[in-house]
Write a protein that holds these residues in place. Structure first.
Motif, PDB file in Angstrom:
ATOM      1  N   PHE A  30      82.124  46.306  44.728  1.00 23.68           N
ATOM      2  CA  PHE A  30      83.564  46.035  44.584  1.00 23.68           C
ATOM      3  C   PHE A  30      83.883  44.767  45.372  1.00 23.68           C
ATOM      4  CE2 PHE A  30      88.077  46.527  45.220  1.00 23.68           C
ATOM      5  CZ  PHE A  30      88.536  47.257  44.146  1.00 23.68           C
ATOM      6  N   VAL A  31      84.185  43.687  44.642  1.00 24.96           N
ATOM      7  CA  VAL A  31      84.419  42.380  45.256  1.00 24.96           C
ATOM      8  C   VAL A  31      85.917  42.167  45.402  1.00 24.96           C
ATOM      9  CG1 VAL A  31      84.092  39.891  44.982  1.00 24.96           C
ATOM     10  CG2 VAL A  31      82.302  41.472  44.212  1.00 24.96           C
ATOM     11  N   GLY A  32      86.360  41.953  46.617  1.00 25.66           N
ATOM     12  CA  GLY A  32      87.783  41.703  46.832  1.00 25.66           C
ATOM     13  C   GLY A  32      88.178  40.317  46.345  1.00 25.66           C
ATOM     14  N   ALA A  33      89.450  40.145  46.040  1.00 27.43           N
ATOM     15  CA  ALA A  33      89.952  38.829  45.647  1.00 27.43           C
ATOM     16  C   ALA A  33      89.669  37.845  46.774  1.00 27.43           C
ATOM     17  CB  ALA A  33      91.450  38.909  45.371  1.00 27.43           C
ATOM     18  N   LEU A  73      84.717  36.842  41.023  1.00 26.89           N
ATOM     19  CA  LEU A  73      85.031  38.174  40.492  1.00 26.89           C
ATOM     20  C   LEU A  73      84.051  38.613  39.413  1.00 26.89           C
ATOM     21  CD1 LEU A  73      88.931  38.032  40.314  1.00 26.89           C
ATOM     22  CD2 LEU A  73      87.523  39.268  41.982  1.00 26.89           C
ATOM     23  N   SER A  74      83.305  37.687  38.839  1.00 25.79           N
ATOM     24  CA  SER A  74      82.318  38.082  37.832  1.00 25.79           C
ATOM     25  C   SER A  74      81.053  38.658  38.471  1.00 25.79           C
ATOM     26  CB  SER A  74      81.970  36.901  36.921  1.00 25.79           C
ATOM     27  OG  SER A  74      81.209  35.938  37.615  1.00 25.79           O
ATOM     28  N   GLY A  92      80.505  41.142  40.616  1.00 28.88           N
ATOM     29  CA  GLY A  92      80.406  42.603  40.600  1.00 28.88           C
ATOM     30  C   GLY A  92      80.007  43.152  39.230  1.00 28.88           C
ATOM     31  N   PRO A  93      80.801  42.857  38.184  1.00 24.38           N
ATOM     32  CA  PRO A  93      80.438  43.358  36.858  1.00 24.38           C
ATOM     33  C   PRO A  93      79.033  42.948  36.416  1.00 24.38           C
ATOM     34  CG  PRO A  93      82.696  42.553  36.835  1.00 24.38           C
ATOM     35  CD  PRO A  93      82.130  42.216  38.189  1.00 24.38           C
ATOM     36  N   ARG A 117      87.447  33.337  39.422  1.00 26.91           N
ATOM     37  CA  ARG A 117      86.813  34.013  38.279  1.00 26.91           C
ATOM     38  C   ARG A 117      85.311  34.155  38.477  1.00 26.91           C
ATOM     39  NH1 ARG A 117      88.300  34.409  33.018  1.00 26.91           N
ATOM     40  NH2 ARG A 117      86.495  33.301  32.200  1.00 26.91           N
ATOM     41  N   LEU A 118      84.687  33.066  38.925  1.00 32.65           N
ATOM     42  CA  LEU A 118      83.242  33.114  39.162  1.00 32.65           C
ATOM     43  C   LEU A 118      82.919  34.229  40.161  1.00 32.65           C
ATOM     44  CD1 LEU A 118      80.903  30.077  39.827  1.00 32.65           C
ATOM     45  CD2 LEU A 118      80.815  32.105  41.259  1.00 32.65           C
TER      46      LEU A 118
END
Lengths: 172, 172, 172
Positions: free
Chosen positions: B86-89, B29-30, B32-33, B26-27
């Motif tokens: 765009f951050v990949g998983a 993936l946050s 990018g936004p 989660r950290l």
């Protein structure tokens, strides 16, 4: 069976389902870093010994053929020129000791002449996996380029036939 | 220790491992936004106070330098022109209060003249994280463009040395 | 309440939170494979019966309008020409029976003339979801192209206002 026993057993079952889903996601997400770093044996070890990697133009049977693909001049040239096999987060469905996953990969390469990054292809991915004594391994991975050939959308749809998609959380 | 006690302790340990993996995902993936919306302080707060963000052309030491990057004219110009980080998983590996993660980012920008979206770069990402009193934070994030420089594939491979990749589910 | 009872209740609550997050992630990740395979009813079924899909140039109200979009000549042409709706792993925040998620989608299409894959657009995605008797469903999904319009970064930032991002693991 006591209430405590039932609750423990149910927790263990639910937790095991999540661990399986996350283990498979991890395995799939490791493909990109391993193949883009030329870690040939580690790529092959994602598959079962006789696993199949079926790409449009190339059918690899067993780990040795997968290792050979990573070590090939063609693949080594991608790495030395600049390359990303960008693997999207997969949609995983576990059924006991079998699982399927569906997703996308983008192959991105740097053009030596211009220095620009280009999107060489977008590909539909379908993975079959099995749990063995060493954990989850790929039995068959099928890739089809999303260039309009009907097989590729069919591959994407195949996992969902007859089932809903986001429901697990609701049945708890 | 009773059987019930052992099973509860084992469940708590397994569940904690999953919560850690998902919190770190989660950290990451946050990022990018937050960066694409210019949320400068929130971007910096993903790092420890003296955390490091090491990008090819720029070394940021501590939160103030990360905040300054987000607030810079260069970065603000990306946002106002149209931009996606765009951050990949990520592939996350937790070891007690330390963790590493490896993944990719794509920087996508809209060309003002043509209006077309272009892939400016594909980058290998390596994250080191630590659990502190406020939860997981980044200690060092290292980015290297996948343009053929050997460092970038090495960064992708570094997490996997000496370990398998998708096995957790199997050892339960 | 006994210690065992408390620990069981806490485990069930923590596990339920993870199942919700993963169920929503799965739902979102199923969008790409379903829409790129033209699985019109299955795409619509991701939404509540009166759910909203708000894309820049198109506002769809309810499942019938979503189904119609998938069955439209325009969408079918994307599929037959070669198309990937590449959905990034979402950042999900659950609050009881409601949830929000934020992420990106890339629309990649194959150019019929050149055969090259092109990045048609990068889009900010914001999802609102609700848990009902059939599990999680989308109530409103809002997409805005990241072309410099201020709405798009605002959409990305909206989820994070007043909250931290990767902390759950730390509070256990």
């Amino acid at each position: 069976m006591s209430d405590t026993e039932q609750r423990l057993a149910r927790l263990e079952q639910r937790l095991g389902a999540i661990e399986d889903e996350l283990a498979i996601t991890r395995l799939i997400l490791s493909y990109g870093p391993l193949v883009d770093s030329g870690s040939a044996d580690a790529v092959a070890a994602l598959w079962e010994a006789d696993g199949v990697y079926d790409v449009d133009e190339l059918l690899m049977n067993g780990r040795d053929e997968i290792t050979a693909m990573v070590l090939s001049k063609a693949h080594q040239r991608w790495i030395s020129g600049g390359c990303a096999h960008f693997v999207g987060a997969p949609h995983v469905t576990v059924n006991g000791d079998d699982a399927v996953a569906v997703g996308y990969t983008l192959m991105i390469v740097r053009d030596a002449a211009s220095g620009a990054f280009t999107l060489r292809r977008a590909t539909a991915n379908h993975w079959r996996l099995r749990r063995g004594s060493d954990g989850w391994r790929v039995t068959t991975r099928t890739n089809r380029v999303l260039d309009g050939r009907p097989e590729s959308p069919e591959l994407l749809a195949s996992t969902f036939a007859g089932s809903h998609t986001g429901e697990r959380g609701s049945t708890v």
